[in-house]
Design a protein around this motif. Structure first.
Motif, PDB file in Angstrom:
ATOM      1  N   UNK A   1       9.118  22.607   2.539  1.00 45.58           N
ATOM      2  CA  UNK A   1       8.400  21.542   2.877  1.00 45.58           C
ATOM      3  C   UNK A   1       8.572  20.711   1.322  1.00 45.58           C
ATOM      4  N   UNK A   2       8.164  19.369   1.591  1.00 42.27           N
ATOM      5  CA  UNK A   2       8.232  18.369   0.460  1.00 42.27           C
ATOM      6  C   UNK A   2       7.195  17.241   0.632  1.00 42.27           C
ATOM      7  N   UNK A   3       6.911  16.660  -0.395  1.00 42.83           N
ATOM      8  CA  UNK A   3       5.825  15.334  -0.261  1.00 42.83           C
ATOM      9  C   UNK A   3       6.911  14.379  -0.255  1.00 42.83           C
ATOM     10  N   UNK A   4       6.379  13.327   0.372  1.00 42.03           N
ATOM     11  CA  UNK A   4       7.184  12.115   0.463  1.00 42.03           C
ATOM     12  C   UNK A   4       6.298  10.690   0.264  1.00 42.03           C
ATOM     13  N   UNK A   5       6.691   9.672  -0.452  1.00 46.36           N
ATOM     14  CA  UNK A   5       5.583   8.827  -0.819  1.00 46.36           C
ATOM     15  C   UNK A   5       6.603   7.557  -0.620  1.00 46.36           C
ATOM     16  N   UNK A   6       5.861   6.324  -0.036  1.00 50.70           N
ATOM     17  CA  UNK A   6       6.438   5.145  -0.024  1.00 50.70           C
ATOM     18  C   UNK A   6       5.497   4.148   0.412  1.00 50.70           C
ATOM     19  N   UNK A   7       6.012   2.811   0.250  1.00 48.33           N
ATOM     20  CA  UNK A   7       4.949   1.765   0.270  1.00 48.33           C
ATOM     21  C   UNK A   7       5.504   0.940   1.737  1.00 48.33           C
ATOM     22  N   UNK A   8       4.317   0.447   2.229  1.00 45.59           N
ATOM     23  CA  UNK A   8       4.531  -0.743   3.284  1.00 45.59           C
ATOM     24  C   UNK A   8       3.451  -1.871   3.004  1.00 45.59           C
ATOM     25  N   UNK A   9       3.756  -2.949   3.807  1.00 43.84           N
ATOM     26  CA  UNK A   9       2.869  -4.162   3.483  1.00 43.84           C
ATOM     27  C   UNK A   9       1.476  -3.616   3.752  1.00 43.84           C
ATOM     28  N   UNK A  10       0.580  -4.002   2.812  1.00 42.09           N
ATOM     29  CA  UNK A  10      -1.009  -3.699   2.983  1.00 42.09           C
ATOM     30  C   UNK A  10      -1.449  -4.018   4.347  1.00 42.09           C
ATOM     31  N   UNK A  11      -1.041  -5.292   4.935  1.00 39.04           N
ATOM     32  CA  UNK A  11      -1.407  -5.910   6.165  1.00 39.04           C
ATOM     33  C   UNK A  11      -0.971  -4.929   7.253  1.00 39.04           C
TER      34      UNK A  11
ATOM     35  N   UNK B   1       0.780  -1.132  -0.141  1.00 44.11           N
ATOM     36  CA  UNK B   1       0.027  -0.142  -0.021  1.00 44.11           C
ATOM     37  C   UNK B   1       0.783   1.102  -0.085  1.00 44.11           C
ATOM     38  N   UNK B   2       0.373   2.310  -0.859  1.00 40.84           N
ATOM     39  CA  UNK B   2       1.052   3.615  -0.710  1.00 40.84           C
ATOM     40  C   UNK B   2       0.660   4.633   0.666  1.00 40.84           C
ATOM     41  N   UNK B   3       1.809   5.224   0.892  1.00 43.12           N
ATOM     42  CA  UNK B   3       1.267   6.151   1.770  1.00 43.12           C
ATOM     43  C   UNK B   3       2.189   7.501   1.295  1.00 43.12           C
ATOM     44  N   UNK B   4       1.336   8.466   1.195  1.00 39.81           N
ATOM     45  CA  UNK B   4       1.913   9.978   0.819  1.00 39.81           C
ATOM     46  C   UNK B   4       1.888  10.812   2.096  1.00 39.81           C
ATOM     47  N   UNK B   5       3.040  11.484   2.401  1.00 39.44           N
ATOM     48  CA  UNK B   5       2.838  12.531   3.204  1.00 39.44           C
ATOM     49  C   UNK B   5       3.101  14.068   2.776  1.00 39.44           C
ATOM     50  N   UNK B   6       2.136  14.734   2.867  1.00 39.68           N
ATOM     51  CA  UNK B   6       1.969  15.967   2.335  1.00 39.68           C
ATOM     52  C   UNK B   6       2.743  16.971   3.101  1.00 39.68           C
TER      53      UNK B   6
END
Ligand code: ADP
Ligand code: ASP
Ligand code: MG
Length: 406
Positions: free
Chosen positions: A303-313, A262-267
């Motif tokens: 400021x910057x945006x950061x996107x990363x993925x983690x296991x969906x679970x 799953x993807x998480x974006x921090x704005x």
């Protein structure tokens, strides 16, 4: 006399008829004069059901209790197969992880095997007894059952083969080998006679469920001869081998996909030294693996945006961990997105050939598929795309890299 470990996955032990069929296969190996240890999975669908019940009981559950519940599926099939073998006149005995024992590091839900005590098992195998071992489980330093992560019976089998110094570890599943990509999605996928440990490791770690990643890692480290084959046919399978054993090297040998991320974006995260450590540190402390990461160039220098993925679970837990740190991290918004798939092309030939990534991006562009995140390693290129394009992307890439079966 050959010593063989046979592993049967969930579909191969899905009901009593199939368990009887497995017993016949084991008998064939015994009749051929081999010493045999068998590792079994839970009946297909059972572990999913057990996981669903655990989540229903408590969404942010205690992983020790998760393990107590989800390890139970393998106990049933180990006992049933031992009985089916006895019914064929074969001396067989079931074994749970703690009985052997298979010691793990005790990280519940994703434990690693540390050692397996095989003396008693070897003595019994020499006397002609078949050991039927419940896969997926061991016992941790806390003396509790610990499971090895989804698909972990493959790792149980390879670890057992290494500990027993077995001549071969046969992984019986519902396809007759390792294919260029998942044959259930791409009908033109081609079966490989051989694949290198390294490529298999990359395929597995990028989502090809046919072998659990750790099982390949272990096979590679201990030089276990692993064969993947079908429990429903006698077709020859795929051998996992050293690179030198492969004569004709492909640039791209396989394509994998994973819907488990799953993807998480921090704005609008503050753009200052230490922020990445402040974000990924707490995730690591919570045993949440971060895979792909992109940090955009800061627009305003602040400021910057950061996107990363983690296991969906782990998505809910990751969000909770990050929200708890919101004050320190100072991001404006957190956007979780589980509607993504990671598609990866893999091949040892990439070390010496350029243009693989370009071809991937071009092929996806031609199908109007937007790439959200990219990551590369020496022998793979991965992209994150919207989940609805999984089939389209896989088929287009399979054709583009010349992998289609004739
Ligand atoms: P088991 O229950 O026997 O462990 P799994 O479902 O874990 O079986 O793994 C087998 C499945 O892996 C196949 O049914 C197939 O859909 C999937 N798979 C994904 N990628 C590949 C690949 N490259 N080659 C073969 N099978 C693959
Ligand atoms: N039964 C476990 C699972 O479904 C382990 C395995 O089948 O390998 O993940
Ligand atoms: Mg499996």
């Amino acid at each position: 006399m050959a010593r063989i470990v046979q592993k049967f996955g969930g579909t191969s032990v899905a009901d009593m008829d199939r368990i009887k069929n497995v017993a016949l296969r084991v008998k064939r190996e015994v009749d051929a004069g081999s010493e045999v240890a068998v590792v079994v999975s839970a009946m297909s669908g059972v572990t999913n059901q057990l996981v669903a019940w655990v989540n229903e009981a408590h969404k942010l559950h205690d992983t020790r209790e998760y393990d107590t519940v989800v390890a139970s599926g393998e106990q049933v099939t180990a006992g049933l197969l031992a009985l089916a073998l006895q019914n064929l006149g074969i001396d067989a005995r079931s074994w749970l992880g703690w009985q052997i024992p298979i010691h793990t590091d005790g990280v519940h839900g994703k434990a690693r095997i540390q050692d397996i005590q095989t003396d008693d098992m070897i003595r019994r195998m020499k006397e002609g007894q078949v050991a039927v071992v419940a896969g997926f489980q061991g016992v941790g330093p806390d003396n509790r059952i610990s499971t090895l992560g989804r698909g972990g019976s493959d790792t149980s089998a390879v670890a057992l083969a290494a500990a027993l110094k077995a001549d071969r570890c046969d992984i019986f599943t519902d396809v007759d080998g390792v294919y260029t990509t998942d044959p259930r999605i791409v009908a033109k996928a081609r079966k490989l006679d051989k694949i290198t440990y390294e490529e298999m490791l990359e395929l597995a770690s990028q989502g090809a469920k046919v072998l659990q990643t750790r099982s390949v890692e272990m096979a590679m480290n201990h030089r276990v001869r692993v064969q993947v084959l079908s429990s429903f046919s006698d077709a020859p399978g795929t051998m996992v081998v050293d690179e030198e054993e492969i004569v004709e090297k492909q640039i791209v040998s396989g394509i994998a996909y994973s819907r488990d991320e799953a993807k998480i974006t921090l704005l609008k995260v503050q753009d200052r030294p230490g922020v990445a450590a402040a974000i990924f540190g707490p995730l690591a402390d919570s045993a949440i693996n971060v895979d792909m990461i992109v940090q955009n160039v800061s627009d305003d220098g602040r400021t910057t945006d950061l996107t990363f993925t983690v296991p969906k679970a782990d998505l809910d837990r990751a969000v909770k961990v990050l929200e708890a740190k919101r004050g320190d991290l100072g991001f404006q918004a957190l956007k979780p997105d589980s509607n993504v798939v990671k598609v990866s092309v893999i091949g040892v030939g990439m070390r010496s050939h350029v243009g693989v990534a370009k071809q991937m991006f071009q092929t996806l562009a031609e199908k109007s598929i937007n790439i959200q995140v990219i990551s590369t390693s020496e022998i793979k290129v991965s992209v994150l795309i919207a989940e609805e394009y999984t089939e389209l992307a896989l088929r287009a890439l399979h054709t583009a890299y010349g992998l289609d079966a004739n």
